[in-house]
Design a protein around this motif. Structure first.
Motif, PDB file in Angstrom:
ATOM      1  N   VAL A  77      27.402 111.299  21.877  1.00  0.00           N
ATOM      2  CA  VAL A  77      26.342 111.663  22.708  1.00  0.00           C
ATOM      3  C   VAL A  77      25.222 111.614  21.661  1.00  0.00           C
ATOM      4  CG1 VAL A  77      24.481 112.893  24.008  1.00  0.00           C
ATOM      5  CG2 VAL A  77      26.840 112.208  24.833  1.00  0.00           C
ATOM      6  N   LYS A  78      25.336 112.498  20.512  1.00  0.00           N
ATOM      7  CA  LYS A  78      24.247 112.592  19.411  1.00  0.00           C
ATOM      8  C   LYS A  78      24.260 111.347  18.721  1.00  0.00           C
ATOM      9  CE  LYS A  78      24.363 117.554  18.987  1.00  0.00           C
ATOM     10  NZ  LYS A  78      24.855 118.725  17.842  1.00  0.00           N
ATOM     11  N   ALA A  79      25.651 110.743  18.416  1.00  0.00           N
ATOM     12  CA  ALA A  79      25.455 109.325  17.615  1.00  0.00           C
ATOM     13  C   ALA A  79      24.679 108.485  18.106  1.00  0.00           C
ATOM     14  CB  ALA A  79      26.856 109.157  17.285  1.00  0.00           C
ATOM     15  N   LYS A  80      24.772 108.418  19.640  1.00  0.00           N
ATOM     16  CA  LYS A  80      24.066 107.309  20.167  1.00  0.00           C
ATOM     17  C   LYS A  80      22.441 107.723  20.468  1.00  0.00           C
ATOM     18  CE  LYS A  80      25.953 105.273  23.872  1.00  0.00           C
ATOM     19  NZ  LYS A  80      25.922 104.050  23.708  1.00  0.00           N
ATOM     20  N   LYS A  81      22.171 108.816  19.744  1.00  0.00           N
ATOM     21  CA  LYS A  81      20.842 109.406  20.009  1.00  0.00           C
ATOM     22  C   LYS A  81      20.238 109.391  21.409  1.00  0.00           C
ATOM     23  CE  LYS A  81      19.379 107.723  15.240  1.00  0.00           C
ATOM     24  NZ  LYS A  81      19.852 109.032  14.693  1.00  0.00           N
ATOM     25  N   LEU A  82      21.098 109.988  22.206  1.00  0.00           N
ATOM     26  CA  LEU A  82      20.754 110.159  23.488  1.00  0.00           C
ATOM     27  C   LEU A  82      20.193 111.742  23.649  1.00  0.00           C
ATOM     28  CD1 LEU A  82      23.827 108.488  25.164  1.00  0.00           C
ATOM     29  CD2 LEU A  82      21.360 107.669  24.976  1.00  0.00           C
ATOM     30  N   GLN A  83      19.098 111.850  24.460  1.00  0.00           N
ATOM     31  CA  GLN A  83      18.752 113.164  24.601  1.00  0.00           C
ATOM     32  C   GLN A  83      19.423 113.973  25.740  1.00  0.00           C
ATOM     33  OE1 GLN A  83      16.981 114.306  22.307  1.00  0.00           O
ATOM     34  NE2 GLN A  83      16.620 112.463  21.485  1.00  0.00           N
ATOM     35  N   PRO A  84      20.063 114.846  25.465  1.00  0.00           N
ATOM     36  CA  PRO A  84      21.171 115.408  26.835  1.00  0.00           C
ATOM     37  C   PRO A  84      20.457 115.699  28.213  1.00  0.00           C
ATOM     38  CG  PRO A  84      21.633 116.471  24.644  1.00  0.00           C
ATOM     39  CD  PRO A  84      20.579 115.752  24.275  1.00  0.00           C
ATOM     40  N   SER A  85      21.090 115.284  29.014  1.00  0.00           N
ATOM     41  CA  SER A  85      20.325 115.667  30.406  1.00  0.00           C
ATOM     42  C   SER A  85      20.177 116.881  30.802  1.00  0.00           C
ATOM     43  CB  SER A  85      21.316 114.860  31.431  1.00  0.00           C
ATOM     44  OG  SER A  85      21.818 113.694  31.288  1.00  0.00           O
ATOM     45  N   THR A  86      19.418 117.171  31.717  1.00  0.00           N
ATOM     46  CA  THR A  86      19.367 118.588  32.300  1.00  0.00           C
ATOM     47  C   THR A  86      19.702 118.513  33.655  1.00  0.00           C
ATOM     48  OG1 THR A  86      17.086 118.158  32.910  1.00  0.00           O
ATOM     49  CG2 THR A  86      17.293 119.088  30.774  1.00  0.00           C
ATOM     50  N   GLY A  87      20.229 119.477  34.172  1.00  0.00           N
ATOM     51  CA  GLY A  87      20.821 119.617  35.617  1.00  0.00           C
ATOM     52  C   GLY A  87      21.988 120.414  35.824  1.00  0.00           C
ATOM     53  N   SER A  88      22.661 120.417  36.866  1.00  0.00           N
ATOM     54  CA  SER A  88      23.710 121.330  37.259  1.00  0.00           C
ATOM     55  C   SER A  88      24.945 120.665  36.665  1.00  0.00           C
ATOM     56  CB  SER A  88      24.093 121.597  38.668  1.00  0.00           C
ATOM     57  OG  SER A  88      22.847 122.242  39.104  1.00  0.00           O
ATOM     58  N   SER A  89      25.985 121.666  36.178  1.00  0.00           N
ATOM     59  CA  SER A  89      26.991 120.667  35.601  1.00  0.00           C
ATOM     60  C   SER A  89      28.145 120.528  36.667  1.00  0.00           C
ATOM     61  CB  SER A  89      27.787 121.993  34.535  1.00  0.00           C
ATOM     62  OG  SER A  89      29.208 121.295  34.425  1.00  0.00           O
ATOM     63  N   PRO A  90      28.707 119.323  36.471  1.00  0.00           N
ATOM     64  CA  PRO A  90      29.525 118.768  37.659  1.00  0.00           C
ATOM     65  C   PRO A  90      30.936 119.175  37.648  1.00  0.00           C
ATOM     66  CG  PRO A  90      29.413 117.036  35.820  1.00  0.00           C
ATOM     67  CD  PRO A  90      28.418 118.310  35.707  1.00  0.00           C
ATOM     68  N   PHE A  91      31.350 119.948  36.392  1.00  0.00           N
ATOM     69  CA  PHE A  91      32.466 120.603  36.298  1.00  0.00           C
ATOM     70  C   PHE A  91      32.863 121.781  36.399  1.00  0.00           C
ATOM     71  CE2 PHE A  91      31.797 116.870  33.334  1.00  0.00           C
ATOM     72  CZ  PHE A  91      32.600 115.981  33.414  1.00  0.00           C
ATOM     73  N   ALA A  92      33.924 122.165  36.892  1.00  0.00           N
ATOM     74  CA  ALA A  92      34.212 123.861  37.440  1.00  0.00           C
ATOM     75  C   ALA A  92      34.267 124.427  36.016  1.00  0.00           C
ATOM     76  CB  ALA A  92      35.368 123.685  38.282  1.00  0.00           C
ATOM     77  N   ASP A  93      34.814 123.814  34.997  1.00  0.00           N
ATOM     78  CA  ASP A  93      35.257 124.603  33.742  1.00  0.00           C
ATOM     79  C   ASP A  93      34.028 124.608  32.749  1.00  0.00           C
ATOM     80  OD1 ASP A  93      35.754 121.883  33.517  1.00  0.00           O
ATOM     81  OD2 ASP A  93      37.564 122.143  32.590  1.00  0.00           O
ATOM     82  N   VAL A  94      32.819 124.129  32.803  1.00  0.00           N
ATOM     83  CA  VAL A  94      31.725 123.883  32.377  1.00  0.00           C
ATOM     84  C   VAL A  94      30.349 124.354  32.780  1.00  0.00           C
ATOM     85  CG1 VAL A  94      30.158 122.589  30.934  1.00  0.00           C
ATOM     86  CG2 VAL A  94      32.849 121.958  31.031  1.00  0.00           C
ATOM     87  N   HIS A  95      30.163 125.658  32.749  1.00  0.00           N
ATOM     88  CA  HIS A  95      28.949 126.372  33.330  1.00  0.00           C
ATOM     89  C   HIS A  95      27.817 125.686  32.989  1.00  0.00           C
ATOM     90  CE1 HIS A  95      31.302 130.305  34.078  1.00  0.00           C
ATOM     91  NE2 HIS A  95      31.938 129.206  34.454  1.00  0.00           N
TER      92      HIS A  95
END
Length: 321
Positions: free
Chosen positions: A76-94
């Motif tokens: 994600v960082k190499a593609k120079k994407l600004q990380p999304s904001t919002g709820s995590s879809p993953f149960a093991d990533v809060h």
């Protein structure tokens, strides 16, 4: 040095909802990692550091196994994407975890899918990444999912059968691996084997990322700072799907979720990564009989959300790849 030669033999041959927040361009001095000087991947590690695709730390640990969390963050960082904001879809990533914005971005862009277990989606962020999985993630991160989908299964199998351990690649990764071999994204090891179960090291991850995903600084930029290749004005519609989330698939065989959009492949190539005004990051992973010309059909998690969106005209879409 041999490890670098094996990797570069192929790599060098071809050489959310809310809007992201722009970050200023910076130029770092080379890192002073205590364990990188003289390493076969030193150049690529330094390139990623200067581009702010990896963080500063006393040691880089180049020969440690890379985790899923580390790999997708690097991508994600190499593609120079600004990380999304919002709820995590993953149960093991809060949602308040440092990883959550990167995992959400990679998920919306189709780089990762996760694993459904008893109705919950898991990312397994601390697991090491096997070579066959890394290759598929890399091809997806490059925006080449549509090209992989166009590769006939028979051709993919024939390609893999030319290698002594090609038949050991698991089915979900076969076409991506064959495509990567055909396009010199990866190559066999010195012994002629593909070693699909090999655990990728941080140095290997850095090398593939630097050579295939690192964005240049002279590309067009959106007002929010995202680099893009094409800007379109489209009409957007909305759709959803009532079936089991683990089984409902898009045309590119990605599980349906927010971020999957249907496009006219003659206008937006399948597999392309997009940023859509008012919707966020997306991947062109679906098609539809009514989706023609400058129309994009957006997937929503519920019928109510799809109806609320309705039809919108004059929507700006940035093709990021």
């Amino acid at each position: 040095m041999m490890k670098k030669m094996l990797i570069l033999a192929s790599l060098a041959a071809v050489m959310m909802t809310g809007a992201p927040v722009a970050e200023a361009e910076t130029m770092r001095e080379p890192a002073t990692f205590t364990d990188v000087a003289g390493h076969w991947a030193e150049k690529e590690i330094q390139e990623l550091y200067i581009a702010e695709a990896i963080s500063s730390s006393p040691a880089f640990r180049p020969d440690d196994q890379v985790t899923k969390a580390e790999l997708i963050t690097m991508f994600v960082k190499a593609k120079k994407l600004q990380p999304s904001t919002g709820s995590s879809p993953f149960a093991d990533v809060h949602s308040d975890d440092w990883l959550a914005p990167y995992a959400l971005t990679a998920y919306r862009l189709g780089i990762i899918d996760g694993e459904w277990v008893e109705g919950k989606l898991y990312f397994h962020p601390n697991q090491p990444v096997q070579r066959e999985e890394m290759v598929t993630m890399l091809i997806r991160a490059k925006g080449d999912s549509g090209k992989v989908n166009a590769l006939p299964w028979s051709t993919a199998i024939q390609t893999l059968q030319t290698y002594p351990d090609g038949s050991s690649i698991e089915k979900p990764y076969q076409r991506s691996f064959a495509y990567a071999l055909q396009n010199q994204v990866v190559s066999p090891y010195e012994n002629g084997q593909l070693q699909p179960e090999h655990a990728i090291t941080r140095a290997e991850a850095a090398t593939y990322t630097a050579l295939h995903l690192l964005k240049k600084t002279d590309e067009q930029r959106t007002p929010a700072g995202l680099s893009f290749n094409q800007k379109l004005t489209v009409e957007t519609t909305a759709y959803t799907h009532p079936e089991n989330k683990a089984e409902a698939l898009s045309y590119l065989e990605l599980p349906l979720r927010v971020g999957i959009v249907a496009v006219d492949p003659e206008v937006i190539p399948l597999g392309s990564h997009l940023f859509i005004e008012g919707y966020g990051y997306a991947i062109a992973a679906d098609i539809g009989s009514a989706v023609k010309a400058e129309k994009v059909d957006l997937f929503f998690a519920s019928r109510a959300e799809a109806l609320q969106h309705g039809i919108k005209k004059g929507v700006t879409v940035y093709v990021l790849d």
